[in-house]
Design an enzyme around this catalytic site. Structure first.
Site, PDB file in Angstrom:
ATOM      1  N   CYS A   1      40.409  49.301  34.432  1.00  0.00           N
ATOM      2  CA  CYS A   1      39.363  49.042  34.266  1.00  0.00           C
ATOM      3  C   CYS A   1      38.692  50.479  33.396  1.00  0.00           C
ATOM      4  O   CYS A   1      38.658  51.489  34.355  1.00  0.00           O
ATOM      5  CB  CYS A   1      38.401  48.602  34.955  1.00  0.00           C
ATOM      6  SG  CYS A   1      36.701  48.630  34.802  1.00  0.00           S
TER       7      CYS A   1
ATOM      8  N   ARG B   1      34.555  52.165  35.061  1.00  0.00           N
ATOM      9  CA  ARG B   1      34.280  52.241  36.443  1.00  0.00           C
ATOM     10  C   ARG B   1      33.314  53.293  36.798  1.00  0.00           C
ATOM     11  O   ARG B   1      32.725  53.480  38.095  1.00  0.00           O
ATOM     12  CB  ARG B   1      35.603  52.739  37.042  1.00  0.00           C
ATOM     13  CG  ARG B   1      36.389  51.369  37.060  1.00  0.00           C
ATOM     14  CD  ARG B   1      37.746  51.936  37.840  1.00  0.00           C
ATOM     15  NE  ARG B   1      38.836  52.336  36.919  1.00  0.00           N
ATOM     16  CZ  ARG B   1      39.973  52.846  37.347  1.00  0.00           C
ATOM     17  NH1 ARG B   1      40.189  53.315  38.588  1.00  0.00           N
ATOM     18  NH2 ARG B   1      40.787  53.383  36.409  1.00  0.00           N
TER      19      ARG B   1
ATOM     20  N   TRP C   1      29.825  44.254  31.803  1.00  0.00           N
ATOM     21  CA  TRP C   1      29.474  43.783  30.457  1.00  0.00           C
ATOM     22  C   TRP C   1      30.737  44.168  29.542  1.00  0.00           C
ATOM     23  O   TRP C   1      31.676  44.989  30.065  1.00  0.00           O
ATOM     24  CB  TRP C   1      28.389  44.696  30.028  1.00  0.00           C
ATOM     25  CG  TRP C   1      28.439  46.167  29.940  1.00  0.00           C
ATOM     26  CD1 TRP C   1      28.848  46.989  29.292  1.00  0.00           C
ATOM     27  CD2 TRP C   1      27.755  46.860  31.004  1.00  0.00           C
ATOM     28  NE1 TRP C   1      28.976  48.402  29.886  1.00  0.00           N
ATOM     29  CE2 TRP C   1      28.108  48.253  30.892  1.00  0.00           C
ATOM     30  CE3 TRP C   1      26.896  46.756  32.122  1.00  0.00           C
ATOM     31  CZ2 TRP C   1      27.590  49.261  31.646  1.00  0.00           C
ATOM     32  CZ3 TRP C   1      26.459  47.677  33.087  1.00  0.00           C
ATOM     33  CH2 TRP C   1      26.783  48.972  32.702  1.00  0.00           C
TER      34      TRP C   1
HETATM   35  N1  ARG Z   1      39.339  40.986  28.341  1.00  0.00           N
HETATM   36  C1  ARG Z   1      38.371  39.989  29.154  1.00  0.00           C
HETATM   37  C2  ARG Z   1      37.922  39.115  28.041  1.00  0.00           C
HETATM   38  O1  ARG Z   1      37.863  39.562  26.776  1.00  0.00           O
HETATM   39  C3  ARG Z   1      37.379  40.385  29.920  1.00  0.00           C
HETATM   40  C4  ARG Z   1      37.801  41.265  31.115  1.00  0.00           C
HETATM   41  C5  ARG Z   1      36.868  42.013  31.724  1.00  0.00           C
HETATM   42  N2  ARG Z   1      36.315  42.808  30.763  1.00  0.00           N
HETATM   43  C6  ARG Z   1      34.882  43.406  31.190  1.00  0.00           C
HETATM   44  N3  ARG Z   1      34.492  44.069  30.326  1.00  0.00           N
HETATM   45  N4  ARG Z   1      34.556  43.524  32.542  1.00  0.00           N
HETATM   46  O2  ARG Z   1      37.192  38.131  27.998  1.00  0.00           O
END
Ligand code: ARG
Length: 384
Positions: free
Chosen positions: A77, A80, A251
Site C-alpha cells: 500500500c 500509508r 480512497w
Molecule cells: N486496486 C483495487 C481496485 O481498483 C483497490 C485496492 C485498494 N485501494 C485503495 N486505494 N485503498 O478496486
C-alpha cells in the site's frame, strides 16, 4: 514464524502459536501506546483466557491499534501516511449474514460521508474461534461490478467478477439491468450459515460518471466507477487472532481505475476503443497509442472524481506522501516494509520518486492477509 497466509488457512493455529503472537502484539501495544508500561499483567490474563478457551478477546483499544498497525504493515500500500487516522467500527458481536450485509451497507455510507469526502474505515466482525469459524464475505470488495459471460465467452461488465456473478445467480440473484456496471449483491456466509445474496441498497453505493476535461464525446462511453474501494475478503490478523470478515477502505488512487481496472486486457480493456476514438494509429506499437490512451484515461478519472467532489489521489502526490511516511516512521524507529512492484504506480513509474530506490520487503504483523480459500470464494468457487 509460520509463512504468511498459512496461519488460519486450514483450521486454527495451536494455542501455543497464538500465545507467542499474542505476547508480541501486547508488547508492541504497550511499547507504542502505553508509554512502555510492563505488559506482564495483560499477558497473564490472556494466558489464562487462552488456556480456558483456546483464544482471547482484544480490548477495544487493542483492536483499534491492531487494525491501524496492520495498515501500517501493508507492504503493497502506497497510501500509508494516514494509518493513524483509520476509524474502527467494532462489530465483533455480529455473526449473522443479514446483519453483516446491513452493517456493510452502513460502512459504505459512513466511508463516503454525505459529501464524498472518503474516510478510511474498517468494520470488524466476529473473529474465528477454535472449532467455530467466524462469518465470511465472499466478494473481494463490498462494491464490485458484475461480469456476465455469454456462451461465446464474451463478457459484459468486469471479467474479473465472472465467477462470483455466476455464483450469485446460482444463489438466486436475478441479475442486474445487464449494463457493464451492474453492482453485484454481497455474498455473505454468516457463522454456521450457508452463503446467501444480499443486494446493496442503492444509497450505499456512491459512483462517479467518467467524463474528460476536453473531449465532450468521452461521457458517451458511459464509463463509471465506484467511489469507495472496500476490500472485503482479507483476514485481519492481530496477536494470533483471525478476523476473517473485516472490510476496510481508503480512497482511490486514480491509476487503480484508469491504468488497471479500465485498461488491463483482462479487465475492461478500453485502450483500443479509446485510442480509436482519439484517432491514434493503433496499427503499430511505436505510435505509443496505448501510452497516450492511458494518459487520457487517467486524466478523465481524476477530472471526474474532482468534479463530483469525491476524494481521489494521483500517483505523483501519493508517491511523495509515501516517502514522507517512510521518513516519519523511520524517525520514530519503526522500520517500513514495502514491495517495490506494488508501490511503483502502473504508469509513469520513473517520473515518481518511489521508483528510484529499493525497499525492505520484511512482512510484519498485525497484518491484512490473503487466504487461498478467500481467493477461491471470490472466484465463486463453492468448494473454496
Ligand atoms: N486496486 C483495487 C481496485 O481498483 C483497490 C485496492 C485498494 N485501494 C485503495 N486505494 N485503498 O478496486
Amino acid at each position: 514464524m509460520t509463512a504468511p497466509g498459512s496461519r488460519c488457512a486450514g483450521g486454527h493455529p495451536e494455542p501455543i502459536a497464538r500465545w507467542q503472537e499474542a505476547v508480541e502484539f501486547i508488547a508492541l501495544h504497550h511499547r507504542e501506546e502505553l508509554d512502555g508500561a510492563d505488559p506482564a499483567h495483560r499477558t497473564e490474563v490472556i494466558r489464562a483466557e487462552i488456556d480456558a478457551t483456546g483464544t482471547y478477546r482484544h480490548t477495544a483499544e487493542e483492536l483499534t491499534f491492531g487494525a491501524r498497525v496492520a495498515w501500517r504493515n501493508a507492504n503493497r500500500c502506497i497510501g500509508r501516511l494516514y494509518w493513524r487516522s483509520l476509524r474502527v467500527r467494532d462489530r465483533r458481536q455480529v455473526t449473522r449474514g443479514a446483519d453483516i450485509a446491513a452493517e456493510s451497507a452502513d460502512h459504505l455510507r459512513e466511508a463516503a460521508g454525505r459529501d464524498g469526502r472518503i474516510r478510511p474505515l474498517i468494520t470488524v466482525f466476529a473473529p474465528d474461534e477454535p472449532g467455530r469459524p467466524g462469518p465470511r464475505i465472499w466478494n473481494e470488495q463490498l462494491i464490485r461490478y458484475a461480469g456476465y459471460e455469454a456462451p461465446d465467452g464474451a463478457v459484459c461488465g468486469d471479467p474479473r467478477n465472472v465467477g462470483i456473478t455466476a455464483l450469485a445467480r446460482r444463489l438466486g440473484w436475478p441479475g442486474g439491468a445487464g449494463t457493464p456496471f451492474d453492482v453485484l449483491p454481497l455474498v455473505v456466509q454468516g457463522a454456521g450459515e450457508e452463503p446467501r445474496c444480499y443486494p446493496l441498497p442503492a444509497d450505499a453505493v456512491l459512483e462517479v460518471a467518467i467524463e474528460h476535461p476536453e473531449y465532450a464525446w468521452w461521457a458517451e462511453l458511459g464509463l463509471r466507477w465506484h467511489a469507495v474501494p472496500a476490500l472485503a475478503n482479507m483476514c485481519l490478523e492481530i496477536g494470533g487472532v483471525c478476523y476473517p470478515t473485516a472490510p476496510f477502505n481508503g480512497w482511490y488512487m486514480g491509476t487503480e481505475i484508469g491504468a488497471r481496472n479500465f485498461a488491463d486486457t483482462d479487465r475492461y480493456d478500453l485502450l483500443p476503443c479509446i485510442a480509436d476514438r482519439l484517432g491514434l494509429d493503433t496499427g503499430v506499437d511505436r505510435s505509443l497509442w496505448k501510452d497516450r490512451a492511458l494518459v487520457e484515461l487517467n486524466r478523465s478519472v481524476l477530472h471526474s472524481f474532482d468534479r463530483a467532489g469525491v476524494t481521489v489521489t494521483d500517483h505523483h502526490t501519493e508517491s511523495r506522501r509515501f516517502l514522507a511516511h517512510m521518513g516519519r516512521e523511520e524517525r520514530h524507529g519503526r522500520p517500513v516494509g514495502a514491495d517495490w512492484s506494488w508501490i511503483v504506480p502502473p504508469i509513469s513509474g520513473s517520473a515518481t520518486p518511489v521508483f528510484h530506490r529499493t525497499y525492505d520487503p520484511t512482512e510484519r504483523r498485525p497484518a491484512y492477509v490473503h487466504h487461498a480459500e478467500a481467493h477461491a470464494r471470490a472466484r465463486g468457487d463453492l468448494d473454496g
